[in-house]
Enzyme design. Structure first.
Site, PDB file in Angstrom:
ATOM      1  N   HIS A   1      -4.336  -8.983   3.318  1.00  0.00           N
ATOM      2  CA  HIS A   1      -5.778  -9.002   3.582  1.00  0.00           C
ATOM      3  C   HIS A   1      -6.080  -9.929   4.743  1.00  0.00           C
ATOM      4  O   HIS A   1      -5.436 -10.966   4.911  1.00  0.00           O
ATOM      5  CB  HIS A   1      -6.532  -9.476   2.342  1.00  0.00           C
ATOM      6  CG  HIS A   1      -6.608  -8.447   1.252  1.00  0.00           C
ATOM      7  ND1 HIS A   1      -6.867  -8.759  -0.063  1.00  0.00           N
ATOM      8  CD2 HIS A   1      -6.450  -7.098   1.277  1.00  0.00           C
ATOM      9  CE1 HIS A   1      -6.871  -7.652  -0.786  1.00  0.00           C
ATOM     10  NE2 HIS A   1      -6.621  -6.637   0.007  1.00  0.00           N
TER      11      HIS A   1
ATOM     12  N   ARG B   1      -1.263  -1.493  -7.150  1.00  0.00           N
ATOM     13  CA  ARG B   1      -1.441  -2.620  -6.213  1.00  0.00           C
ATOM     14  C   ARG B   1      -2.423  -3.630  -6.815  1.00  0.00           C
ATOM     15  O   ARG B   1      -2.224  -4.839  -6.752  1.00  0.00           O
ATOM     16  CB  ARG B   1      -1.949  -2.074  -4.878  1.00  0.00           C
ATOM     17  CG  ARG B   1      -2.357  -3.125  -3.837  1.00  0.00           C
ATOM     18  CD  ARG B   1      -2.685  -2.387  -2.535  1.00  0.00           C
ATOM     19  NE  ARG B   1      -3.476  -3.164  -1.603  1.00  0.00           N
ATOM     20  CZ  ARG B   1      -2.977  -4.025  -0.708  1.00  0.00           C
ATOM     21  NH1 ARG B   1      -1.683  -4.241  -0.656  1.00  0.00           N
ATOM     22  NH2 ARG B   1      -3.765  -4.662   0.139  1.00  0.00           N
TER      23      ARG B   1
ATOM     24  N   HIS C   1      -2.847   2.721  -5.808  1.00  0.00           N
ATOM     25  CA  HIS C   1      -3.798   1.636  -5.546  1.00  0.00           C
ATOM     26  C   HIS C   1      -4.069   0.818  -6.811  1.00  0.00           C
ATOM     27  O   HIS C   1      -4.225  -0.403  -6.741  1.00  0.00           O
ATOM     28  CB  HIS C   1      -5.114   2.179  -4.989  1.00  0.00           C
ATOM     29  CG  HIS C   1      -6.071   1.100  -4.588  1.00  0.00           C
ATOM     30  ND1 HIS C   1      -5.878   0.306  -3.480  1.00  0.00           N
ATOM     31  CD2 HIS C   1      -7.217   0.645  -5.173  1.00  0.00           C
ATOM     32  CE1 HIS C   1      -6.858  -0.582  -3.396  1.00  0.00           C
ATOM     33  NE2 HIS C   1      -7.683  -0.391  -4.402  1.00  0.00           N
TER      34      HIS C   1
ATOM     35  N   TYR D   1     -10.122  -9.049  -6.916  1.00  0.00           N
ATOM     36  CA  TYR D   1      -9.102  -9.007  -7.957  1.00  0.00           C
ATOM     37  C   TYR D   1      -9.247 -10.145  -8.970  1.00  0.00           C
ATOM     38  O   TYR D   1      -8.508 -10.195  -9.940  1.00  0.00           O
ATOM     39  CB  TYR D   1      -7.700  -9.084  -7.335  1.00  0.00           C
ATOM     40  CG  TYR D   1      -7.394  -7.942  -6.422  1.00  0.00           C
ATOM     41  CD1 TYR D   1      -7.095  -6.683  -6.929  1.00  0.00           C
ATOM     42  CD2 TYR D   1      -7.421  -8.100  -5.040  1.00  0.00           C
ATOM     43  CE1 TYR D   1      -6.817  -5.616  -6.084  1.00  0.00           C
ATOM     44  CE2 TYR D   1      -7.141  -7.034  -4.190  1.00  0.00           C
ATOM     45  CZ  TYR D   1      -6.837  -5.812  -4.718  1.00  0.00           C
ATOM     46  OH  TYR D   1      -6.565  -4.759  -3.900  1.00  0.00           O
TER      47      TYR D   1
ATOM     48  N   ARG E   1       0.836  -1.199   0.000  1.00  0.00           N
ATOM     49  CA  ARG E   1       0.000   0.000   0.000  1.00  0.00           C
ATOM     50  C   ARG E   1       0.874   1.254   0.000  1.00  0.00           C
ATOM     51  O   ARG E   1       2.041   1.210   0.409  1.00  0.00           O
ATOM     52  CB  ARG E   1      -0.904   0.023   1.228  1.00  0.00           C
ATOM     53  CG  ARG E   1      -1.871  -1.153   1.332  1.00  0.00           C
ATOM     54  CD  ARG E   1      -2.680  -1.052   2.619  1.00  0.00           C
ATOM     55  NE  ARG E   1      -3.650  -2.132   2.745  1.00  0.00           N
ATOM     56  CZ  ARG E   1      -3.416  -3.291   3.368  1.00  0.00           C
ATOM     57  NH1 ARG E   1      -2.230  -3.499   3.939  1.00  0.00           N
ATOM     58  NH2 ARG E   1      -4.356  -4.213   3.454  1.00  0.00           N
TER      59      ARG E   1
ATOM     60  N   LYS F   1      -2.442  -2.365   7.792  1.00  0.00           N
ATOM     61  CA  LYS F   1      -3.597  -1.864   8.536  1.00  0.00           C
ATOM     62  C   LYS F   1      -3.665  -2.526   9.900  1.00  0.00           C
ATOM     63  O   LYS F   1      -3.320  -3.686  10.061  1.00  0.00           O
ATOM     64  CB  LYS F   1      -4.885  -2.130   7.748  1.00  0.00           C
ATOM     65  CG  LYS F   1      -5.011  -1.273   6.491  1.00  0.00           C
ATOM     66  CD  LYS F   1      -6.350  -1.487   5.818  1.00  0.00           C
ATOM     67  CE  LYS F   1      -6.544  -0.537   4.634  1.00  0.00           C
ATOM     68  NZ  LYS F   1      -7.849  -0.718   3.983  1.00  0.00           N
TER      69      LYS F   1
END
Length: 297
Positions: free
Chosen positions: A268, A245, A242, A277, A148, A172
């Site tokens: 994730h 990514r 993004h 994706y 990211r 995150k």
């Protein structure tokens, strides 16, 4: 005196490990709802409200022209707040228990093609000076790891392992993960480090990527960098870190990577996040299928 909102803010930061940006956004949403509640219902506190009060706020936001996606994000702040109150036994019933999110259009992220990526690499083939060397590495790193933008910006010197060809990123909710880096990209690390040592002033010495003034990169600089390079080779509407990514994940899946591996690389928490994706890889699979199946000859 510690208010409920203060306690909630501490909970998000210390227990949920949310980023400061997220905590500020949640807090602002709650303050805005609190202000609405005070004016509309003459109620100082939002600790105990009913769904009709929340519904009135949603209607007001919609009347102001706010998109369903933005409204859903604000309601998510309220959901987190009332879950916290339930957890701490300050309320017995969540007023948003039966709330259904507003419908939003599915935004299809269009990845760059492999040719577009190669074209950008051709543009950066012979970098000269600190900024060009740094920019080339940033493009390479986004495409080869799928990290990211915030993860790249906050990458520290100690997070880069030139021997093992890995980088450690903080994702995150402060989740760390180790990402492998291709040897060809690692060579660019050494070139960049040499250029970095040549900077006259380094203020943010702990951070790996710096501006020519020796300070940490910011979001807009990194966005402009990616947008500038890909604007030269692509006519796609959105050209951002993004999308790069997204391109990383799509190209891996198109070339046979399994979904679980891509999930781990992207950081994730669930496969559901990674499955967005798969639409591009499905298109590629369909093409191979149609080209190869005897019934289609």
């Amino acid at each position: 005196m510690v208010t409920t909102l203060d306690a909630f803010r501490d909970y998000l930061q210390k227990e949920k490990k949310y980023s400061l940006h997220t905590v500020v956004a949640y807090t602002n949403d709650l303050i805005r709802f609190q202000s609405f509640n005070k004016i509309q219902f003459e109620q100082e506190s939002i600790d105990r409200v009913n769904y009709s009060q929340i519904r009135s706020w949603i209607v007001l936001l919609a009347d102001e022209g706010m998109s369903n996606m933005s409204i859903n994000r604000k309601v998510a702040s309220l959901k987190a707040f009332y879950r916290f109150l339930l957890k701490t036994k300050q309320i017995d019933v969540n007023p948003l228990l039966k709330h259904k999110a507003l419908k939003t259009p599915k935004v299809l992220q269009v990845p760059f093609s492999e040719k577009e990526v190669v074209d950008v690499f051709n543009l950066t083939q012979y970098p000269e000076g600190f900024e060009e060397v740094r920019n080339k590495l940033i493009v390479e790193l986004f495409y080869s790891t799928g990290m990211r933008r915030a993860e790249l910006i906050h990458l520290k010197i100690n997070d880069v392992n030139l021997v093992d060809c890995t980088v450690k990123v903080l994702g995150k909710r402060n989740k760390e993960r180790i990402l492998p880096v291709l040897p060809i990209v690692m060579k660019q690390f050494s070139v960049y480090v040499a250029e970095r040592h040549g900077l006259e002033v380094i203020e943010d010495s702990a951070y790996f990527f710096l501006t020519k003034k020796g300070v940490k990169l910011n979001d807009s600089l990194v966005y402009r960098l990616i947008n500038s390079y890909f604007s030269k080779v692509s006519e796609k509407v959105k050209k951002s870190p993004h999308v790069l990514r997204h391109t990383f994940a799509t190209h891996l899946l198109n070339n046979g990577a399994d979904l679980n591996s891509v999930k781990e690389l992207l950081g994730h928490s669930s496969l559901a996040s990674t499955q967005i994706y798969t639409h591009s890889s499905l298109s590629e699979l369909k093409k191979v299928y149609e080209d190869a199946h005897p019934r289609n000859k």
